[in-house]
Write a protein that holds these residues in place. Structure first.
Motif, PDB file in Angstrom:
ATOM      1  N   ARG A 128      60.268  75.561  72.333  1.00 43.41           N
ATOM      2  CA  ARG A 128      60.754  74.908  71.115  1.00 43.41           C
ATOM      3  C   ARG A 128      60.763  75.843  69.908  1.00 43.41           C
ATOM      4  N   ILE A 129      60.239  77.068  70.050  1.00 41.02           N
ATOM      5  CA  ILE A 129      60.269  78.034  68.943  1.00 41.02           C
ATOM      6  C   ILE A 129      61.667  78.637  68.870  1.00 41.02           C
ATOM      7  N   PRO A 130      62.384  78.474  67.774  1.00 47.57           N
ATOM      8  CA  PRO A 130      63.747  79.010  67.690  1.00 47.57           C
ATOM      9  C   PRO A 130      63.755  80.538  67.713  1.00 47.57           C
ATOM     10  N   ALA A 131      64.808  81.105  68.267  1.00 52.83           N
ATOM     11  CA  ALA A 131      64.986  82.559  68.224  1.00 52.83           C
ATOM     12  C   ALA A 131      65.037  83.009  66.771  1.00 52.83           C
ATOM     13  N   GLY A 132      64.358  84.110  66.487  1.00 50.24           N
ATOM     14  CA  GLY A 132      64.312  84.610  65.120  1.00 50.24           C
ATOM     15  C   GLY A 132      63.079  84.157  64.363  1.00 50.24           C
ATOM     16  N   GLN A 133      62.265  83.294  64.974  1.00 48.17           N
ATOM     17  CA  GLN A 133      61.044  82.835  64.334  1.00 48.17           C
ATOM     18  C   GLN A 133      59.841  83.213  65.193  1.00 48.17           C
ATOM     19  N   THR A 134      58.698  83.359  64.547  1.00 48.00           N
ATOM     20  CA  THR A 134      57.457  83.638  65.260  1.00 48.00           C
ATOM     21  C   THR A 134      56.385  82.670  64.784  1.00 48.00           C
ATOM     22  N   LEU A 153      62.439  92.798  71.517  1.00 46.81           N
ATOM     23  CA  LEU A 153      62.904  91.408  71.544  1.00 46.81           C
ATOM     24  C   LEU A 153      62.889  90.799  70.147  1.00 46.81           C
ATOM     25  N   LEU A 154      61.790  90.991  69.423  1.00 49.89           N
ATOM     26  CA  LEU A 154      61.686  90.410  68.095  1.00 49.89           C
ATOM     27  C   LEU A 154      62.674  91.060  67.127  1.00 49.89           C
ATOM     28  N   LYS A 155      62.871  92.350  67.273  1.00 49.66           N
ATOM     29  CA  LYS A 155      63.829  93.024  66.410  1.00 49.66           C
ATOM     30  C   LYS A 155      65.237  92.496  66.663  1.00 49.66           C
ATOM     31  N   ALA A 156      65.577  92.302  67.941  1.00 52.53           N
ATOM     32  CA  ALA A 156      66.912  91.796  68.279  1.00 52.53           C
ATOM     33  C   ALA A 156      67.115  90.375  67.761  1.00 52.53           C
ATOM     34  N   ARG A 183      62.294  95.111  62.177  1.00 52.93           N
ATOM     35  CA  ARG A 183      61.405  95.822  63.089  1.00 52.93           C
ATOM     36  C   ARG A 183      59.958  95.378  62.875  1.00 52.93           C
ATOM     37  N   LYS A 184      59.275  95.057  63.974  1.00 55.94           N
ATOM     38  CA  LYS A 184      57.873  94.667  63.887  1.00 55.94           C
ATOM     39  C   LYS A 184      56.982  95.873  64.238  1.00 55.94           C
ATOM     40  N   PRO A 185      55.812  95.981  63.645  1.00 54.08           N
ATOM     41  CA  PRO A 185      54.906  97.100  63.980  1.00 54.08           C
ATOM     42  C   PRO A 185      54.399  96.991  65.398  1.00 54.08           C
ATOM     43  N   ILE A 186      54.303  98.109  66.063  1.00 56.34           N
ATOM     44  CA  ILE A 186      53.747  98.142  67.413  1.00 56.34           C
ATOM     45  C   ILE A 186      52.291  98.578  67.318  1.00 56.34           C
ATOM     46  N   PRO A 187      51.345  97.726  67.769  1.00 54.56           N
ATOM     47  CA  PRO A 187      49.923  98.083  67.617  1.00 54.56           C
ATOM     48  C   PRO A 187      49.578  99.252  68.515  1.00 54.56           C
TER      49      PRO A 187
END
Length: 308
Positions: free
Chosen positions: A233-239, A296-299, A304-308
């Motif tokens: 139920r989480i829409p694409a583009g949201q976290t 995936l999150l960037k797309a 761009r999300k940080p990579i730990p």
């Protein structure tokens, strides 16, 4: 009867929101949350699934009101929750007992025919096959390249049961074999219904909006399926954070259990566990690697999300 264009206009006219259902709230009132939790324990303790009318009488609510409370907090009705509890009992009993018939009645089914019907819908196999760890079950699969690397998609006759990401085809097949240790694995033939599902899953990796229509054979516990349904139920583009995901299913204190359910997800991207991030915004763990999660999150978000 008076009509208003917004809740604010209704308040300005001297009206207030319902104190029972709290339509403007972010969740159920504490008393209703506790009520749903108590009824869940009642369902879990019952030998056979309680009737909705009996549960409603216990809660001093109408059946319709009780169903709405369950759906608002858990996303499913009391009947669906009871079915999930019984199916989980069946899977446990099939592994523990020596006879399929004993397991059916131990799980709360009042007739073998009902158990076989439920097994076909929920387990993706007959009770006898489930008892043997998938013995006799045929799983078709295919491997192709996607923008996330080599991708294995597998399906039973009920729907997709695995989407795995990796770099080596042999490792992907070996992982599938471990997941379904006693099933027979076969490559999906071009043009078959299995291949159509597999091709649709590969397309959904490119276009996340296509994932919702795909048939799934999840084969998880009742709690895992609850978490996985919330993920879809989480829409694409949201976290969301693990805490937010736990709160969305009415289990705000079960953050670690929710994280474990995300980690147990075997259907990558289609069940989008990559959309769950840490409380501090970091990506945290991901079964198929943090780099893929970041891609995936960037797309999906364009950032761009940080990579730990």
């Amino acid at each position: 009867m008076r009509y208003f264009t917004s809740p604010g206009a209704a308040r300005a006219a001297g009206l207030r929101p319902c104190k029972r259902c709290q339509p403007d709230g972010q969740g159920l009132p504490a008393r209703d949350t506790g009520l749903v939790e108590r009824l869940c324990r009642t369902i879990e303790a019952a030998e056979t699934p309680p009737r909705l009318g009996d549960l409603a009488a216990q809660a001093r609510l109408t059946p319709g009101h009780l169903s709405r409370l369950f759906k608002r907090q858990l996303g499913i009705t009391p009947r669906h929750y009871a079915d999930a509890v019984r199916d989980e009992r069946l899977k446990t009993a099939l592994q523990a007992t020596g006879r399929v018939t004993d397991a059916l009645y131990d799980a709360g089914f009042n007739a073998p025919s009902r158990a076989y019907e439920a097994a076909g819908k929920r387990l993706g196999m007959t009770p006898g096959a489930a008892k043997g760890g998938g013995t006799g079950q045929v799983i078709r699969y295919a491997i192709a390249s996607s923008w996330l690397g080599r991708t294995l998609v597998a399906a039973t006759q009920k729907g997709l049961c695995a989407v795995q990401l990796g770099d080596d085809d042999r490792d992907l097949v070996a992982a599938l074999s471990r997941r379904f240790a006693k099933a027979r694995l076969e490559e999906a033939e071009p043009g078959s219904p299995y291949r159509q599902w597999i091709d649709a899953a590969l397309a959904a990796i490119e276009r996340p909006d296509l994932a919702a229509s795909l048939p799934l054979d999840i084969q998880g516990t009742a709690f895992q399926e609850q978490v996985w349904q919330a993920l879809r139920r989480i829409p694409a583009g949201q976290t969301v954070t693990y805490g937010e995901l736990a709160a969305s299913i009415g289990r705000p204190t079960a953050t670690r259990a929710v994280a474990a359910a995300c980690g147990a997800n075997r259907i990558a991207v289609i069940i989008p566990c990559h959309r769950v991030i840490g409380k501090d915004g970091t990506l945290t763990g991901y079964r198929w690697g943090p780099e893929r999660k970041a891609k995936l999150l960037k797309a999906e978000t364009g950032t761009r999300k940080p990579i730990p």
